[in-house]
Scaffold this active site. Structure first.
Site, PDB file in Angstrom:
ATOM      1  N   ALA A   1       0.859  -1.176   0.000  1.00  0.00           N
ATOM      2  CA  ALA A   1       0.000   0.000   0.000  1.00  0.00           C
ATOM      3  C   ALA A   1       0.897   1.227   0.000  1.00  0.00           C
ATOM      4  CB  ALA A   1      -0.875  -0.011   1.237  1.00  0.00           C
ATOM      5  N   THR A   2       0.427   2.296  -0.612  1.00  0.00           N
ATOM      6  CA  THR A   2       1.350   3.410  -0.803  1.00  0.00           C
ATOM      7  C   THR A   2       1.020   4.686  -0.031  1.00  0.00           C
ATOM      8  OG1 THR A   2       0.274   3.646  -2.918  1.00  0.00           O
ATOM      9  CG2 THR A   2       2.406   2.601  -2.905  1.00  0.00           C
ATOM     10  N   THR A   3       0.402   5.686  -0.642  1.00  0.00           N
ATOM     11  CA  THR A   3       0.446   7.007  -0.022  1.00  0.00           C
ATOM     12  C   THR A   3      -0.795   7.366   0.801  1.00  0.00           C
ATOM     13  OG1 THR A   3       1.733   7.668  -1.917  1.00  0.00           O
ATOM     14  CG2 THR A   3       0.953   9.431  -0.502  1.00  0.00           C
TER      15      THR A   3
END
Lengths: 265, 282
Positions: free
Chosen positions: B54-56
């Site tokens: 998962a990123t930002t």
């Protein structure tokens, strides 16, 4: 064949235990649980503000108890653990009142038969569904017997008398103020004083709430629902003439108020 | 002794034993440790890069509350593994967490943390203080440290409304725990450097919640613009960032239609100015 010294027949033992438990429960105050149009209402006469008789167990499940505090508190905590472990292991939707009632039934039944002193408690486990038809209410007694209730149930010392008074006032699809007043009136002794608002423990499982359905009703909100704000009721406003009539602010102490008009049974 | 089919073996006899601790995690650790995340035997080889990440996530305080927003992309290496992953979670009525790092471990942690807060609340009849919640999350992240060393890194961002102070608060963490309270705004994940640059210029203290939401959406767009692991709004598929606003009223995840409206406003602006709004020089 000779009986060993001190032998007590099982029948006698069970009867003694049941009498003991009933006596303990009879000393306490009663609680009622009833359905209303948007869910399930819990009303308890509770002088303590710290020790709750009504509690949330899970998203859609509530708990009401009467009797010995330490005993039903242990059951309540066990129920919360059961629900949280199950919901975490599987899914939140997999936690049901039926499963919880089964767990309590097993536990209470085992305590009743195996220990010297039975638990002096009565419990209601209720689950609010998507509609009134899907609501579930279970009543459990000290020996682990479970009954599946519809509409309304009373537990505690004067459960039968309270249930009788509640039945007179109860009808399907009551609004929250109506249901609350019916509940409070049922907990009020005939010719007696209504318990003060500070001694009422009230909560709902409201099916329209998101996430967790359980909500305690306290303070100003409860007073408003109970119609304690007398001056407001004194001046009937023309446009909303019908509403004050239905929510009958004077009803709690008047058993033959206009709140039981719809009761068919 | 009767068994209860729903429960892990041996659990029934322990349900009614009071451990004396209001922590759900501790109870599981004592009686059903297999259910806890991060207690498995050491992995034979470090895993991580191949698993979905998962990123930002960005969070910013606003007048009377806090806003958290996250993009919807999960990536494994150079592949997009999911377009509509949810990385911002409601943890109770007044708090939420966003996760960056290994998606599966993060989801597990968020689920456990949610139960942990709720368990305490039901048991004790009161809500944990905001600091209490933040510290509890730190302990859980620390518990994941061995796994993090093996490549299963989870770093959350925690935001909550503090009823005592009447404002929103933001806490960040590292792989070993924390918490570090952050003023005004904070962001985590691969696109966070770009989101920071953007939000730094767009953030206004005590902005209305809707303004803060717009600033967060702009920051996410800028992150997606520069970082391939962060997803921009997917207009053709109607996949919008997840936006949560927490105020006195409680947690509110903005409905998709509302976010869509705000995203379209932002996109319209960017049609003329692709790099987004410009901040005044002085």
């Amino acid at each position: 064949m000779s009986m060993p010294f001190g032998y007590v027949p099982a029948e006698q033992q069970m009867r003694d235990k049941a009498d003991y438990a009933r006596k303990g429960i009879a000393r306490g105050r009663s609680s009622v649980v009833l359905q209303y149009e948007h869910g399930i209402l819990f009303v308890a006469h509770n002088a303590s503000r710290a020790l709750h008789k009504i509690s949330e167990i899970y998203d859609r499940i509530g708990f009401a108890a009467v009797g010995r505090y330490n005993e039903f508190e242990a059951l309540r905590l066990g129920g919360i653990r059961y629900a949280d472990v199950n919901g975490y292991t599987y899914d939140r939707g997999d936690v049901t009142a039926r499963g919880l009632a089964n767990l309590y039934a097993q536990s209470l039944g085992m305590i009743f038969t195996e220990s010297i002193k039975p638990y002096e408690v009565e419990i209601v486990v209720a689950e609010v569904g998507r509609s009134a038809e899907e609501d579930e209410i279970y009543k459990l007694t000290f020996d682990g017997s479970v009954t599946d209730e519809h509409g309304m149930v009373a537990i505690g010392g004067q459960a039968e008398a309270v249930a009788g008074r509640l039945k007179e006032r109860y009808h399907d699809g009551m609004t929250l103020p109506e249901a609350l007043q019916a509940g409070v009136a049922a907990l009020t002794e005939p010719d007696g004083e209504r318990p003060p608002t500070s001694q009422m423990e009230v909560a709902v499982l409201d099916r329209n709430r998101p996430h967790r359905k359980f909500l305690r009703l306290t303070g100003a909100r409860l007073e408003r629902l109970l119609g304690d704000t007398a001056p407001k009721a004194a001046e009937p406003e023309p446009p909303a003439a019908e509403e004050p009539k239905n929510s009958g602010p004077d009803a709690p102490t008047a058993p033959d108020g206009d709140i039981d008009t719809g009761s068919g049974d | 002794m009767a068994t209860h089919r729903d429960l892990p073996t041996g659990m029934l006899s322990n349900l009614f034993l009071d451990t004396g601790s209001p922590s759900f995690t501790e109870f599981l650790g004592n009686y059903a440790p297999d259910l806890l995340p991060g207690r498995r035997d050491a992995l034979a080889t470090p895993a991580g890069a191949d698993l979905p990440h998962a990123t930002t996530i960005v969070a910013a305080t606003c007048a009377g509350g806090v806003v958290m927003a996250g993009d919807r992309r999960a990536t494994s290496g150079n592949m997009i593994s999911q377009r509509d992953v949810e990385k911002v979670w409601r943890t109770d009525d007044f708090s939420c967490m966003g996760i960056a790092g290994t998606a599966s471990s993060g989801i597990e942690m968020a689920r456990l943390y949610k139960v942990e807060l709720e368990h305490y609340e039901k048991r004790e009849g009161r809500t944990l203080s905001v600091e209490g919640k933040a510290n509890r999350l730190a302990t859980m992240i620390r518990g994941n440290l061995p796994m993090a060393m093996q490549g299963l890194v989870v770093v959350p961002l925690f935001a909550a409304y503090d009823p005592e102070e009447g404002k929103g608060r933001i806490f960040s963490y590292d792989v070993a725990g924390g918490p570090y309270e952050q003023r005004n705004y904070h962001m985590i994940g691969s696109g966070s450097i770009f989101a920071r640059g953007s939000l730094k210029k767009l953030y206004r203290e005590d902005a209305e919640p809707q303004e803060a939401v717009l600033a967060c959406l702009q920051a996410l767009y800028d992150a997606a613009d520069e970082d391939s692991a962060t997803g921009g709004p997917d207009v053709t598929r109607s996949i919008w960032p997840i936006v949560a606003v927490i105020t006195e009223e409680g947690f509110n995840r903005l409905p998709d239609e509302e976010v869509a409206g705000l995203v379209r406003t932002m996109l319209d602006g960017r049609m003329n100015r692709p790099d987004g709004p410009i901040a005044p020089l002085r």
